[in-house]
Design a protein around this motif. Structure first.
Motif, PDB file in Angstrom:
ATOM      1  N   ARG A 220       0.859  -1.192   0.000  1.00  0.00           N
ATOM      2  CA  ARG A 220       0.000   0.000   0.000  1.00  0.00           C
ATOM      3  C   ARG A 220       0.893   1.239   0.000  1.00  0.00           C
ATOM      4  O   ARG A 220       1.672   1.433   0.931  1.00  0.00           O
ATOM      5  CB  ARG A 220      -0.893   0.030   1.241  1.00  0.00           C
ATOM      6  N   ALA A 221       0.759   2.070  -1.023  1.00  0.00           N
ATOM      7  CA  ALA A 221       1.525   3.313  -1.083  1.00  0.00           C
ATOM      8  C   ALA A 221       0.579   4.497  -0.981  1.00  0.00           C
ATOM      9  O   ALA A 221      -0.409   4.584  -1.720  1.00  0.00           O
ATOM     10  CB  ALA A 221       2.329   3.381  -2.373  1.00  0.00           C
ATOM     11  N   VAL A 222       0.897   5.402  -0.062  1.00  0.00           N
ATOM     12  CA  VAL A 222       0.113   6.611   0.172  1.00  0.00           C
ATOM     13  C   VAL A 222       0.993   7.818  -0.132  1.00  0.00           C
ATOM     14  O   VAL A 222       2.071   7.958   0.450  1.00  0.00           O
ATOM     15  CB  VAL A 222      -0.368   6.679   1.637  1.00  0.00           C
ATOM     16  N   VAL A 223       0.556   8.677  -1.044  1.00  0.00           N
ATOM     17  CA  VAL A 223       1.309   9.891  -1.344  1.00  0.00           C
ATOM     18  C   VAL A 223       0.795  11.007  -0.431  1.00  0.00           C
ATOM     19  O   VAL A 223      -0.211  11.644  -0.700  1.00  0.00           O
ATOM     20  CB  VAL A 223       1.194  10.291  -2.822  1.00  0.00           C
ATOM     21  N   SER A 224       1.515  11.200   0.678  1.00  0.00           N
ATOM     22  CA  SER A 224       1.144  12.262   1.611  1.00  0.00           C
ATOM     23  C   SER A 224       1.967  13.520   1.382  1.00  0.00           C
ATOM     24  O   SER A 224       1.868  14.476   2.155  1.00  0.00           O
ATOM     25  CB  SER A 224       1.314  11.782   3.056  1.00  0.00           C
ATOM     26  N   ASP A 225       2.770  13.525   0.328  1.00  0.00           N
ATOM     27  CA  ASP A 225       3.564  14.704   0.002  1.00  0.00           C
ATOM     28  C   ASP A 225       2.646  15.853  -0.405  1.00  0.00           C
ATOM     29  O   ASP A 225       1.542  15.630  -0.913  1.00  0.00           O
ATOM     30  CB  ASP A 225       4.544  14.382  -1.130  1.00  0.00           C
ATOM     31  N   VAL A 226       3.123  17.067  -0.215  1.00  0.00           N
ATOM     32  CA  VAL A 226       2.300  18.235  -0.528  1.00  0.00           C
ATOM     33  C   VAL A 226       2.412  18.651  -1.985  1.00  0.00           C
ATOM     34  O   VAL A 226       1.669  19.524  -2.437  1.00  0.00           O
ATOM     35  CB  VAL A 226       2.669  19.429   0.382  1.00  0.00           C
ATOM     36  N   THR A 227       3.317  18.032  -2.758  1.00  0.00           N
ATOM     37  CA  THR A 227       3.593  18.494  -4.117  1.00  0.00           C
ATOM     38  C   THR A 227       3.782  17.379  -5.131  1.00  0.00           C
ATOM     39  O   THR A 227       3.225  17.432  -6.225  1.00  0.00           O
ATOM     40  CB  THR A 227       4.867  19.371  -4.132  1.00  0.00           C
ATOM     41  N   ARG A 228       4.581  16.364  -4.820  1.00  0.00           N
ATOM     42  CA  ARG A 228       5.120  15.455  -5.829  1.00  0.00           C
ATOM     43  C   ARG A 228       4.091  14.473  -6.368  1.00  0.00           C
ATOM     44  O   ARG A 228       3.351  13.837  -5.619  1.00  0.00           O
ATOM     45  CB  ARG A 228       6.309  14.682  -5.255  1.00  0.00           C
ATOM     46  N   ILE A 229       4.059  14.333  -7.705  1.00  0.00           N
ATOM     47  CA  ILE A 229       3.286  13.301  -8.381  1.00  0.00           C
ATOM     48  C   ILE A 229       4.251  12.178  -8.755  1.00  0.00           C
ATOM     49  O   ILE A 229       5.242  12.398  -9.452  1.00  0.00           O
ATOM     50  CB  ILE A 229       2.589  13.849  -9.634  1.00  0.00           C
ATOM     51  N   PHE A 230       3.984  10.970  -8.272  1.00  0.00           N
ATOM     52  CA  PHE A 230       4.833   9.819  -8.515  1.00  0.00           C
ATOM     53  C   PHE A 230       4.376   9.070  -9.765  1.00  0.00           C
ATOM     54  O   PHE A 230       3.200   9.111 -10.149  1.00  0.00           O
ATOM     55  CB  PHE A 230       4.792   8.858  -7.327  1.00  0.00           C
ATOM     56  N   LYS A 231       5.328   8.350 -10.394  1.00  0.00           N
ATOM     57  CA  LYS A 231       5.026   7.378 -11.432  1.00  0.00           C
ATOM     58  C   LYS A 231       5.744   6.089 -11.036  1.00  0.00           C
ATOM     59  O   LYS A 231       6.971   6.009 -11.088  1.00  0.00           O
ATOM     60  CB  LYS A 231       5.469   7.866 -12.809  1.00  0.00           C
ATOM     61  N   LEU A 232       4.971   5.103 -10.623  1.00  0.00           N
ATOM     62  CA  LEU A 232       5.517   3.945  -9.933  1.00  0.00           C
ATOM     63  C   LEU A 232       5.621   2.728 -10.843  1.00  0.00           C
ATOM     64  O   LEU A 232       4.741   2.453 -11.667  1.00  0.00           O
ATOM     65  CB  LEU A 232       4.653   3.611  -8.716  1.00  0.00           C
ATOM     66  N   LYS A 233       6.707   1.978 -10.650  1.00  0.00           N
ATOM     67  CA  LYS A 233       6.936   0.708 -11.317  1.00  0.00           C
ATOM     68  C   LYS A 233       7.737  -0.165 -10.363  1.00  0.00           C
ATOM     69  O   LYS A 233       8.183   0.299  -9.303  1.00  0.00           O
ATOM     70  CB  LYS A 233       7.691   0.904 -12.630  1.00  0.00           C
ATOM     71  N   THR A 234       7.915  -1.425 -10.707  1.00  0.00           N
ATOM     72  CA  THR A 234       8.719  -2.333  -9.888  1.00  0.00           C
ATOM     73  C   THR A 234       9.858  -2.914 -10.712  1.00  0.00           C
ATOM     74  O   THR A 234       9.793  -2.993 -11.938  1.00  0.00           O
ATOM     75  CB  THR A 234       7.883  -3.488  -9.314  1.00  0.00           C
ATOM     76  N   GLU A 235      10.904  -3.339 -10.009  1.00  0.00           N
ATOM     77  CA  GLU A 235      12.003  -4.101 -10.586  1.00  0.00           C
ATOM     78  C   GLU A 235      12.234  -5.324  -9.711  1.00  0.00           C
ATOM     79  O   GLU A 235      12.238  -5.224  -8.484  1.00  0.00           O
ATOM     80  CB  GLU A 235      13.286  -3.260 -10.653  1.00  0.00           C
ATOM     81  N   GLY A 236      12.395  -6.478 -10.323  1.00  0.00           N
ATOM     82  CA  GLY A 236      12.641  -7.710  -9.589  1.00  0.00           C
ATOM     83  C   GLY A 236      11.439  -8.623  -9.508  1.00  0.00           C
ATOM     84  O   GLY A 236      11.570  -9.807  -9.178  1.00  0.00           O
ATOM     85  N   ALA A 237      10.260  -8.097  -9.815  1.00  0.00           N
ATOM     86  CA  ALA A 237       9.036  -8.893  -9.861  1.00  0.00           C
ATOM     87  C   ALA A 237       7.960  -8.057 -10.526  1.00  0.00           C
ATOM     88  O   ALA A 237       7.961  -6.823 -10.424  1.00  0.00           O
ATOM     89  CB  ALA A 237       8.582  -9.329  -8.461  1.00  0.00           C
ATOM     90  N   ASP A 238       7.037  -8.718 -11.203  1.00  0.00           N
ATOM     91  CA  ASP A 238       5.893  -8.013 -11.774  1.00  0.00           C
ATOM     92  C   ASP A 238       4.904  -7.680 -10.667  1.00  0.00           C
ATOM     93  O   ASP A 238       4.755  -8.433  -9.695  1.00  0.00           O
ATOM     94  CB  ASP A 238       5.210  -8.880 -12.833  1.00  0.00           C
ATOM     95  N   ALA A 239       4.230  -6.547 -10.826  1.00  0.00           N
ATOM     96  CA  ALA A 239       3.239  -6.116  -9.833  1.00  0.00           C
ATOM     97  C   ALA A 239       1.916  -5.847 -10.525  1.00  0.00           C
ATOM     98  O   ALA A 239       1.869  -5.435 -11.693  1.00  0.00           O
ATOM     99  CB  ALA A 239       3.723  -4.877  -9.096  1.00  0.00           C
ATOM    100  N   THR A 240       0.845  -6.058  -9.787  1.00  0.00           N
ATOM    101  CA  THR A 240      -0.513  -5.885 -10.293  1.00  0.00           C
ATOM    102  C   THR A 240      -1.241  -4.869  -9.430  1.00  0.00           C
ATOM    103  O   THR A 240      -1.205  -4.947  -8.199  1.00  0.00           O
ATOM    104  CB  THR A 240      -1.275  -7.228 -10.246  1.00  0.00           C
ATOM    105  N   VAL A 241      -1.901  -3.909 -10.060  1.00  0.00           N
ATOM    106  CA  VAL A 241      -2.696  -2.917  -9.330  1.00  0.00           C
ATOM    107  C   VAL A 241      -4.026  -3.552  -8.956  1.00  0.00           C
ATOM    108  O   VAL A 241      -4.759  -4.048  -9.825  1.00  0.00           O
ATOM    109  CB  VAL A 241      -2.920  -1.648 -10.172  1.00  0.00           C
ATOM    110  N   ILE A 242      -4.343  -3.538  -7.656  1.00  0.00           N
ATOM    111  CA  ILE A 242      -5.585  -4.152  -7.191  1.00  0.00           C
ATOM    112  C   ILE A 242      -6.570  -3.125  -6.628  1.00  0.00           C
ATOM    113  O   ILE A 242      -7.766  -3.421  -6.510  1.00  0.00           O
ATOM    114  CB  ILE A 242      -5.303  -5.245  -6.144  1.00  0.00           C
ATOM    115  N   ALA A 243      -6.083  -1.933  -6.272  1.00  0.00           N
ATOM    116  CA  ALA A 243      -6.979  -0.891  -5.755  1.00  0.00           C
ATOM    117  C   ALA A 243      -6.326   0.465  -5.964  1.00  0.00           C
ATOM    118  O   ALA A 243      -5.099   0.598  -5.933  1.00  0.00           O
ATOM    119  CB  ALA A 243      -7.286  -1.112  -4.271  1.00  0.00           C
ATOM    120  N   LEU A 244      -7.162   1.460  -6.184  1.00  0.00           N
ATOM    121  CA  LEU A 244      -6.723   2.854  -6.275  1.00  0.00           C
ATOM    122  C   LEU A 244      -7.571   3.690  -5.343  1.00  0.00           C
ATOM    123  O   LEU A 244      -8.807   3.580  -5.336  1.00  0.00           O
ATOM    124  CB  LEU A 244      -6.847   3.371  -7.712  1.00  0.00           C
ATOM    125  N   ASP A 245      -6.919   4.496  -4.536  1.00  0.00           N
ATOM    126  CA  ASP A 245      -7.607   5.414  -3.626  1.00  0.00           C
ATOM    127  C   ASP A 245      -8.624   4.698  -2.746  1.00  0.00           C
ATOM    128  O   ASP A 245      -9.716   5.196  -2.476  1.00  0.00           O
ATOM    129  CB  ASP A 245      -8.274   6.546  -4.412  1.00  0.00           C
TER     130      ASP A 245
END
Length: 461
Positions: A220-245
């Motif tokens: 679970r990743a939460v962007v609590s930053d006041v400014t930054r927009i992240f673009k997320l990926k993984t290395e070492g294993a494939d990842a699947t998005v299961i929920a947003l917000d």
């Protein structure tokens, strides 16, 4: 101007008031006098850079970052805030559909909580998922100094994961000596916002977490930053998005540079390698130089799980809007002529740059400005978000969740969310049922934009 004494006389909200009925409320008599937990925001020293403690850090803990709170879907949750800061504060429960009295917006839903005062937040979360909490008073300063935390609402039946790892993503504006520098720059506030100098996850730079080898992990990743927009990926294993917000996606999809902005959350699932000591990295690629957000390291004998065993998360009970009979309301997000703002109840950063429907809302009081829209309880609506600026804005609506419908710039999946990333020159339509009465803020979650005018509220009666 609405003042604290008048607010208290009106009886709109106090920690011991009747909290309303229906889906989002409960009678005060239903709540135990003993809270599930007590949060005491205070000022601490914290070693963030690793060589010199940073002073004037704000935390809900006596040391370290805010605790990860856990509530249960459909069950009463009671948190007492005891303010130990030398200034007023509140708690906004970001993304939760709850009664208006519990939303934590000073002089819109509740009074200030001054130093050594208390307020009881009591609600029953209808939705499971990943959410977070933060002040809605002196917001830029208090959040920049560290006052953010994660709230997890567990499903009624626990999903079958072998580990559940939570990541609170945020920058700090620190100099080489580890001390705070200016939290913002005016010329940056008029653009994308002022970025931090130190990038952390759970207040650490690239932390490492041991998880079971061959196990299925919920991240679970939460962007609590006041400014930054992240673009997320993984290395070492494939990842699947299961929920947003907080809301399960209609269909799982691969994580591939998924944009996640301030206020947003993402849940991903991945299978760890079978071999012990192997690493899987979560990477942010939103800037010219990518960096590792966090590392998972396989530990122990392999559990030999099969990722195909992963089942969809149960759907949250969000009402489906009636699109045929929905009323359409436009919201234009624009720049505005720079001007010195009037004093807001929760402070000002000294100027205005942004507006919604050509109005820069600079405080958090509904007076003297009327709501931008008045909605009828139970009716369906389509909001047309029109971004007429060259910058992306994460637009957050309090107290409600909406479904993404369409865009003039890209293919939109029908995700349910409370915070939408609206691209430059994009028109995005979102739909919802106005099933939660009260005054609800609508604002950009790049906090400099919010504090310099890109904020307002709607009213549901």
């Amino acid at each position: 101007m609405l003042n604290r004494r008048h607010f208290l006389k009106t009886g709109l909200a106090t920690g011991s008031a009747v909290l309303g009925g229906g889906t989002f409320g409960l009678l005060a008599s239903q709540a135990s006098a003993t809270p599930d937990l007590v949060l005491k925001p205070r000022i601490i020293d914290q070693n963030i850079l690793g060589h010199n403690p940073t002073k004037n850090v704000f935390s809900y803990n006596a040391s370290g970052p805010a605790p990860i709170l856990r509530a249960k879907q459909g069950e009463l949750f009671h948190v007492r805030l005891e303010n130990k800061l030398p200034e007023p504060t509140t708690i906004h429960w970001h993304g939760l559909r709850l009664s208006n009295a519990m939303d934590g917006v000073p002089f819109v839903t509740q009074p200030y909580i001054y130093e050594n005062e208390t307020f009881d937040y009591i609600f029953t979360p209808p939705d499971a998922g990943t959410y977070w909490y933060h002040p809605h008073c002196n917001t830029l300063e208090q959040m920049s100094y560290g006052l953010t935390g994660v709230l997890i609402v567990d499903e009624k039946e626990a999903p079958d994961f072998d580990a559940d790892v939570t990541l609170n993503l945020r920058d700090w504006r620190l100099g080489s000596d580890g001390q705070f520098i200016n939290l913002y720059k005016a010329r940056k506030s008029a653009r994308a916002g002022t970025f931090g100098t130190v990038k952390t996850t759970n207040w650490e730079e690239n932390p490492v977490y041991d998880v079971p080898s061959g196990g299925i992990i919920r991240l679970r990743a939460v962007v609590s930053d006041v400014t930054r927009i992240f673009k997320l990926k993984t290395e070492g294993a494939d990842a699947t998005v299961i929920a947003l917000d907080g809301y399960p996606v209609p269909k799982h999809f691969p994580l591939n540079h998924q944009a996640v902005g301030p206020g947003q959350r993402i849940d991903i699932a991945l299978r760890m390698p079978d071999e012990e000591g192997k690493e899987v990295k979560l990477i942010n690629a939103s800037s010219s130089k990518a960096w590792t957000v966090a590392t998972l390291r396989s530990q122990g004998a392999s559990l030999k799980r099969d990722i195909r065993d992963l089942r969809p998360l149960p759907r949250n009970p969000v009402p489906v809007p009636d699109l045929k009979n929905a009323e359409h309301i436009p919201f234009e997000f624009t720049a505005t002529a720079e001007s010195a703002p009037k004093n807001g109840f929760c402070g000002t950063i000294g100027f205005s740059f942004w507006a919604i429907n050509r109005k820069a809302w600079l405080g958090v009081s509904p007076d003297p400005m009327a709501p931008l829209a008045e909605l009828k309880l139970g009716k369906s609506y389509v909001f047309s978000f029109r971004n007429r600026t060259p910058h992306t804005h994460p637009i957050h609506l309090h107290g409600l969740s909406f479904t993404l419908l369409n865009s003039n710039k890209r293919q939109i999946d029908p995700f349910v969310t409370d915070t939408a990333l609206v691209l430059p020159d994009e028109r995005m339509d979102v739909a919802f049922v106005a099933d939660n009465p009260g005054d609800w803020l609508l604002h950009c979650h790049i906090i400099e934009h919010q504090k310099t005018g890109m904020s307002s509220f709607i009213r549901i009666t």
